[in-house]
Design a protein around this motif. Structure first.
Motif, PDB file in Angstrom:
ATOM      1  N   VAL A 132       0.835  -1.201   0.000  1.00  0.00           N
ATOM      2  CA  VAL A 132       0.000   0.000   0.000  1.00  0.00           C
ATOM      3  C   VAL A 132       0.869   1.249   0.000  1.00  0.00           C
ATOM      4  O   VAL A 132       0.614   2.193  -0.759  1.00  0.00           O
ATOM      5  CB  VAL A 132      -0.971  -0.003   1.207  1.00  0.00           C
ATOM      6  CG1 VAL A 132      -1.597   1.355   1.425  1.00  0.00           C
ATOM      7  CG2 VAL A 132      -2.052  -1.040   0.998  1.00  0.00           C
ATOM      8  N   VAL A 133       1.897   1.263   0.828  1.00  0.00           N
ATOM      9  CA  VAL A 133       2.777   2.437   0.899  1.00  0.00           C
ATOM     10  C   VAL A 133       3.482   2.650  -0.441  1.00  0.00           C
ATOM     11  O   VAL A 133       3.561   3.773  -0.943  1.00  0.00           O
ATOM     12  CB  VAL A 133       3.789   2.293   2.054  1.00  0.00           C
ATOM     13  CG1 VAL A 133       4.881   3.352   1.978  1.00  0.00           C
ATOM     14  CG2 VAL A 133       3.075   2.358   3.398  1.00  0.00           C
ATOM     15  N   GLU A 134       3.975   1.572  -1.042  1.00  0.00           N
ATOM     16  CA  GLU A 134       4.714   1.688  -2.306  1.00  0.00           C
ATOM     17  C   GLU A 134       3.822   2.008  -3.503  1.00  0.00           C
ATOM     18  O   GLU A 134       4.260   2.667  -4.442  1.00  0.00           O
ATOM     19  CB  GLU A 134       5.478   0.387  -2.591  1.00  0.00           C
ATOM     20  CG  GLU A 134       6.644   0.154  -1.653  1.00  0.00           C
ATOM     21  CD  GLU A 134       7.302  -1.205  -1.848  1.00  0.00           C
ATOM     22  OE1 GLU A 134       6.795  -2.029  -2.655  1.00  0.00           O
ATOM     23  OE2 GLU A 134       8.303  -1.461  -1.165  1.00  0.00           O
ATOM     24  N   SER A 135       2.578   1.559  -3.487  1.00  0.00           N
ATOM     25  CA  SER A 135       1.738   1.689  -4.680  1.00  0.00           C
ATOM     26  C   SER A 135       0.582   2.671  -4.563  1.00  0.00           C
ATOM     27  O   SER A 135       0.097   3.157  -5.582  1.00  0.00           O
ATOM     28  CB  SER A 135       1.159   0.315  -5.051  1.00  0.00           C
ATOM     29  OG  SER A 135       2.190  -0.606  -5.275  1.00  0.00           O
ATOM     30  N   PHE A 136       0.112   2.957  -3.342  1.00  0.00           N
ATOM     31  CA  PHE A 136      -1.122   3.729  -3.212  1.00  0.00           C
ATOM     32  C   PHE A 136      -1.048   4.902  -2.250  1.00  0.00           C
ATOM     33  O   PHE A 136      -2.058   5.537  -1.978  1.00  0.00           O
ATOM     34  CB  PHE A 136      -2.271   2.798  -2.782  1.00  0.00           C
ATOM     35  CG  PHE A 136      -2.545   1.712  -3.777  1.00  0.00           C
ATOM     36  CD1 PHE A 136      -3.266   1.969  -4.930  1.00  0.00           C
ATOM     37  CD2 PHE A 136      -2.062   0.433  -3.577  1.00  0.00           C
ATOM     38  CE1 PHE A 136      -3.510   0.976  -5.857  1.00  0.00           C
ATOM     39  CE2 PHE A 136      -2.300  -0.572  -4.499  1.00  0.00           C
ATOM     40  CZ  PHE A 136      -3.027  -0.303  -5.644  1.00  0.00           C
ATOM     41  N   SER A 137       0.126   5.232  -1.753  1.00  0.00           N
ATOM     42  CA  SER A 137       0.231   6.347  -0.810  1.00  0.00           C
ATOM     43  C   SER A 137       0.106   7.683  -1.542  1.00  0.00           C
ATOM     44  O   SER A 137       0.294   7.771  -2.762  1.00  0.00           O
ATOM     45  CB  SER A 137       1.569   6.297  -0.072  1.00  0.00           C
ATOM     46  OG  SER A 137       2.634   6.584  -0.960  1.00  0.00           O
ATOM     47  N   ALA A 138      -0.193   8.731  -0.791  1.00  0.00           N
ATOM     48  CA  ALA A 138      -0.268  10.075  -1.374  1.00  0.00           C
ATOM     49  C   ALA A 138       1.076  10.461  -1.984  1.00  0.00           C
ATOM     50  O   ALA A 138       1.133  11.098  -3.042  1.00  0.00           O
ATOM     51  CB  ALA A 138      -0.687  11.087  -0.307  1.00  0.00           C
ATOM     52  N   LYS A 139       2.166  10.074  -1.343  1.00  0.00           N
ATOM     53  CA  LYS A 139       3.506  10.383  -1.864  1.00  0.00           C
ATOM     54  C   LYS A 139       3.704   9.722  -3.230  1.00  0.00           C
ATOM     55  O   LYS A 139       4.150  10.361  -4.184  1.00  0.00           O
ATOM     56  CB  LYS A 139       4.574   9.913  -0.873  1.00  0.00           C
ATOM     57  CG  LYS A 139       5.988  10.195  -1.331  1.00  0.00           C
ATOM     58  CD  LYS A 139       7.007   9.738  -0.292  1.00  0.00           C
ATOM     59  CE  LYS A 139       8.391  10.158  -0.703  1.00  0.00           C
ATOM     60  NZ  LYS A 139       9.277   9.125  -1.072  1.00  0.00           N
ATOM     61  N   THR A 140       3.370   8.436  -3.325  1.00  0.00           N
ATOM     62  CA  THR A 140       3.523   7.719  -4.584  1.00  0.00           C
ATOM     63  C   THR A 140       2.623   8.329  -5.657  1.00  0.00           C
ATOM     64  O   THR A 140       3.043   8.529  -6.800  1.00  0.00           O
ATOM     65  CB  THR A 140       3.192   6.223  -4.400  1.00  0.00           C
ATOM     66  OG1 THR A 140       4.107   5.676  -3.454  1.00  0.00           O
ATOM     67  CG2 THR A 140       3.290   5.464  -5.699  1.00  0.00           C
ATOM     68  N   PHE A 141       1.379   8.638  -5.296  1.00  0.00           N
ATOM     69  CA  PHE A 141       0.455   9.257  -6.242  1.00  0.00           C
ATOM     70  C   PHE A 141       1.025  10.582  -6.743  1.00  0.00           C
ATOM     71  O   PHE A 141       1.021  10.863  -7.940  1.00  0.00           O
ATOM     72  CB  PHE A 141      -0.909   9.472  -5.583  1.00  0.00           C
ATOM     73  CG  PHE A 141      -1.896  10.153  -6.490  1.00  0.00           C
ATOM     74  CD1 PHE A 141      -2.565   9.450  -7.478  1.00  0.00           C
ATOM     75  CD2 PHE A 141      -2.150  11.510  -6.360  1.00  0.00           C
ATOM     76  CE1 PHE A 141      -3.461  10.084  -8.320  1.00  0.00           C
ATOM     77  CE2 PHE A 141      -3.042  12.159  -7.201  1.00  0.00           C
ATOM     78  CZ  PHE A 141      -3.708  11.443  -8.189  1.00  0.00           C
ATOM     79  N   LYS A 145       3.917  10.008  -9.173  1.00  0.00           N
ATOM     80  CA  LYS A 145       3.448   9.545 -10.479  1.00  0.00           C
ATOM     81  C   LYS A 145       2.776  10.678 -11.249  1.00  0.00           C
ATOM     82  O   LYS A 145       2.968  10.816 -12.461  1.00  0.00           O
ATOM     83  CB  LYS A 145       2.497   8.360 -10.315  1.00  0.00           C
ATOM     84  CG  LYS A 145       3.206   7.086  -9.920  1.00  0.00           C
ATOM     85  CD  LYS A 145       2.240   5.929  -9.769  1.00  0.00           C
ATOM     86  CE  LYS A 145       2.991   4.668  -9.376  1.00  0.00           C
ATOM     87  NZ  LYS A 145       2.083   3.524  -9.196  1.00  0.00           N
ATOM     88  N   LEU A 146       1.980  11.486 -10.565  1.00  0.00           N
ATOM     89  CA  LEU A 146       1.326  12.624 -11.206  1.00  0.00           C
ATOM     90  C   LEU A 146       2.368  13.619 -11.707  1.00  0.00           C
ATOM     91  O   LEU A 146       2.285  14.107 -12.838  1.00  0.00           O
ATOM     92  CB  LEU A 146       0.359  13.305 -10.235  1.00  0.00           C
ATOM     93  CG  LEU A 146      -0.373  14.538 -10.770  1.00  0.00           C
ATOM     94  CD1 LEU A 146      -1.207  14.196 -11.998  1.00  0.00           C
ATOM     95  CD2 LEU A 146      -1.242  15.143  -9.673  1.00  0.00           C
ATOM     96  N   ASN A 147       3.354  13.900 -10.883  1.00  0.00           N
ATOM     97  CA  ASN A 147       4.422  14.826 -11.273  1.00  0.00           C
ATOM     98  C   ASN A 147       5.152  14.300 -12.511  1.00  0.00           C
ATOM     99  O   ASN A 147       5.400  15.063 -13.452  1.00  0.00           O
ATOM    100  CB  ASN A 147       5.403  15.027 -10.120  1.00  0.00           C
ATOM    101  CG  ASN A 147       6.427  16.093 -10.429  1.00  0.00           C
ATOM    102  OD1 ASN A 147       6.078  17.230 -10.699  1.00  0.00           O
ATOM    103  ND2 ASN A 147       7.701  15.699 -10.408  1.00  0.00           N
ATOM    104  N   GLN A 148       5.481  13.014 -12.531  1.00  0.00           N
ATOM    105  CA  GLN A 148       6.183  12.443 -13.676  1.00  0.00           C
ATOM    106  C   GLN A 148       5.321  12.523 -14.930  1.00  0.00           C
ATOM    107  O   GLN A 148       5.811  12.831 -16.019  1.00  0.00           O
ATOM    108  CB  GLN A 148       6.606  11.004 -13.412  1.00  0.00           C
ATOM    109  CG  GLN A 148       7.480  10.411 -14.511  1.00  0.00           C
ATOM    110  CD  GLN A 148       8.751  11.211 -14.739  1.00  0.00           C
ATOM    111  OE1 GLN A 148       9.513  11.463 -13.817  1.00  0.00           O
ATOM    112  NE2 GLN A 148       8.975  11.651 -15.979  1.00  0.00           N
ATOM    113  N   TYR A 149       4.034  12.281 -14.779  1.00  0.00           N
ATOM    114  CA  TYR A 149       3.119  12.373 -15.917  1.00  0.00           C
ATOM    115  C   TYR A 149       3.115  13.794 -16.484  1.00  0.00           C
ATOM    116  O   TYR A 149       3.194  13.995 -17.701  1.00  0.00           O
ATOM    117  CB  TYR A 149       1.713  11.950 -15.495  1.00  0.00           C
ATOM    118  CG  TYR A 149       0.684  12.100 -16.580  1.00  0.00           C
ATOM    119  CD1 TYR A 149       0.617  11.192 -17.632  1.00  0.00           C
ATOM    120  CD2 TYR A 149      -0.213  13.160 -16.576  1.00  0.00           C
ATOM    121  CE1 TYR A 149      -0.311  11.327 -18.646  1.00  0.00           C
ATOM    122  CE2 TYR A 149      -1.145  13.309 -17.586  1.00  0.00           C
ATOM    123  CZ  TYR A 149      -1.195  12.391 -18.615  1.00  0.00           C
ATOM    124  OH  TYR A 149      -2.107  12.538 -19.615  1.00  0.00           O
TER     125      TYR A 149
END
Length: 145
Positions: free
Chosen positions: A118-127, A130-134
């Motif tokens: 959950v931390v690696e795939s669904f945390s606010a930090k991960t989100f 991913k949004l920043n990279q997009y």
């Protein structure tokens, strides 16, 4: 209580387990956290459910999830690692539950993996990452005329 809830309550009484089963239709955050801290695993029984936050909440609380092998849980639960994905049958769910009852250490290990997932795939930090990279990819991609 819904009709299906009444049927389940009646079945629990008929089977002599009503003293060991609680039917909670809605609970506060504090009550949910208490329930999560004291359980061995979480059962998530909807079929073809959309994304579903319940499995993520459970895994964030270090609990493995037993869910139907359809809908959102297919995307969030890693079967055999963070819980089990089952066919929607009493036999499949009870078989998965028995594994944790017979080996509580397995539930603890899978719960730890669930938290990590959950931390690696669904945390606010991960989100956010991913949004920043997009956004970076969109801005830096060549413009078409």
């Amino acid at each position: 209580m819904t009709t299906s809830g009444k049927k389940l309550k009646s079945l629990a009484e008929k089977e002599g387990v009503s003293n060991r089963v609680s039917f909670i239709t809605s609970c506060s955050t504090a009550e949910r956290n208490e329930l999560l801290s004291s359980c061995l695993c979480v059962l998530y029984t909807p079929t073809d459910e959309h994304f579903g936050i319940v499995p993520l909440e459970a895994m964030a609380a270090y609990k493995p999830v037993i869910a139907c092998n359809s809908g959102g849980p297919v995307e969030t639960v890693k079967s055999g690692e963070t819980g089990y994905l089952c066919e929607p049958s009493p036999e499949d769910f009870s078989s998965a539950m028995a594994k944790f009852v017979e080996d509580p250490e397995l539930a603890r290990r899978m719960g730890s993996e669930a938290r990590k997932h959950v931390v690696e795939s669904f945390s606010a930090k991960t989100f956010g990452e991913k949004l920043n990279q997009y956004l970076v990819d969109v801005v830096s991609s060549p413009k078409e005329d």
